[in-house]
Design an enzyme around this catalytic site. Structure first.
Site, short mmCIF file in Angstrom:
data_model
loop_
_atom_site.label_atom_id
_atom_site.label_comp_id
_atom_site.label_asym_id
_atom_site.label_seq_id
_atom_site.Cartn_x
_atom_site.Cartn_y
_atom_site.Cartn_z
N ASP A 35 8.73 107.43 51.43
CA ASP A 35 9.03 108.65 52.17
C ASP A 35 8.96 109.85 51.23
O ASP A 35 9.30 109.76 50.05
CB ASP A 35 10.43 108.54 52.78
CG ASP A 35 10.67 109.55 53.89
OD1 ASP A 35 9.70 110.20 54.33
OD2 ASP A 35 11.83 109.72 54.30
N ASN A 83 4.58 106.80 64.10
CA ASN A 83 3.77 107.78 63.37
C ASN A 83 2.57 108.29 64.16
O ASN A 83 1.96 109.30 63.78
CB ASN A 83 3.29 107.21 62.04
CG ASN A 83 4.39 107.10 61.00
OD1 ASN A 83 4.30 106.28 60.09
ND2 ASN A 83 5.44 107.91 61.13
#
Length: 260
Positions: A35, A83
């Site tokens: 991340d 996503n």
């Protein structure tokens, strides 16, 4: 692990003690939620895709280091089912990046005896991306070193639903054979329907960029995993950050619900 620590970590930062690492307590399965690519790019006034490209070196570094230390499974969370909600140009760029990176890296991974496999629903990926992952699997499937597990178009809730459906189908098949379909379900029975049926649960989950959530990642498998959170943004994650995470893991008292 057959390489000396000073080879794996040639230039440790001041204060990082290589001798503190217990080589007899290296986790066999490390899972990583990568991340911070977007924030890394934003800090540099770049578009998000530049951040994803910058994160490739962190992936390389982590794979090499984990393999050298004797980690048996390294799972990296590269693209979730959620996503797809990102801007279309970013998604298209990511899919192209996955394909190009996998094709560029597979020979080196093969030479290092790394086996590459995926978890997730590859059927929804563009053909070029899907074929790149499939080619990597076919080329490396017989390797005996570390297994690199790429979680792509992966969502743990859907995985759990798939496993539940598999249990129902097995019960119906028993009924069709005249057997009792109400046989008690065990955890092992359920786990047979997961993408990770033949992979041990991760001992440690690393998340970069300081976020404190699982993001629909391995919800079943991490029931007793240790979590290590680092504020480092993924493109800045290197082998020394990986070492710090392993040292943090080794400092935990893993009781699995028991009293010691």
């Amino acid at each position: 692990m057959n390489k000396p620590l000073d080879y794996i970590f040639p230039n440790p930062p001041e204060g990082l003690n290589l001798g503190a690492l217990d080589l007899d307590n290296i986790p066999q399965h490390v899972a990583v939620i990568m991340d911070g690519n977007g924030r890394w790019a934003k800090k540099r006034a770049m578009n998000r895709l530049k951040g994803h490209k910058a994160g490739i070196e962190a992936v390389r570094e982590t794979i090499r280091c984990a393999s050298d230390l004797g980690v048996r499974y390294l799972t990296i969370y590269s693209f979730s089912t959620e996503n797809w909600k990102r801007p279309q140009d970013e998604v298209v760029g990511l899919m192209d990046l996955f394909a190009k990176t996998m094709l560029a890296e597979v020979d080196g991974l093969h030479e290092e005896n790394v086996r590459v496999r995926t978890i997730g629903d590859l059927s929804a990926l563009p053909a070029e991306t899907r074929e790149a992952f499939e080619e990597a699997w076919q080329k490396t499937r017989n390797n005996t070193g570390m297994t690199l597990v790429v979680a792509v178009n992966y969502g743990s809730r859907q995985e759990i639903l798939n496993a539940a459906e598999a249990c129902v189908r097995r019960a119906l098949a028993r009924a069709a054979e005249g057997e009792d379909p109400t046989v008690a379900l065990t955890e092992a029975d359920f786990a047979r329907g997961l993408y990770t049926a033949d992979i041990p649960d991760p001992e440690v989950v690393i998340r970069t960029s300081g976020e404190l959530r699982l993001s629909n990642f391995l919800l079943w498998q991490v029931a007793y995993s240790e979590f290590v959170i680092t504020d480092t943004l993924w493109p800045d994650f290197d082998r020394y950050e990986f070492l710090r995470c392993l040292l943090a893991y080794q400092g935990r008292d893993r009781r699995f619900g028991a009293v010691k």
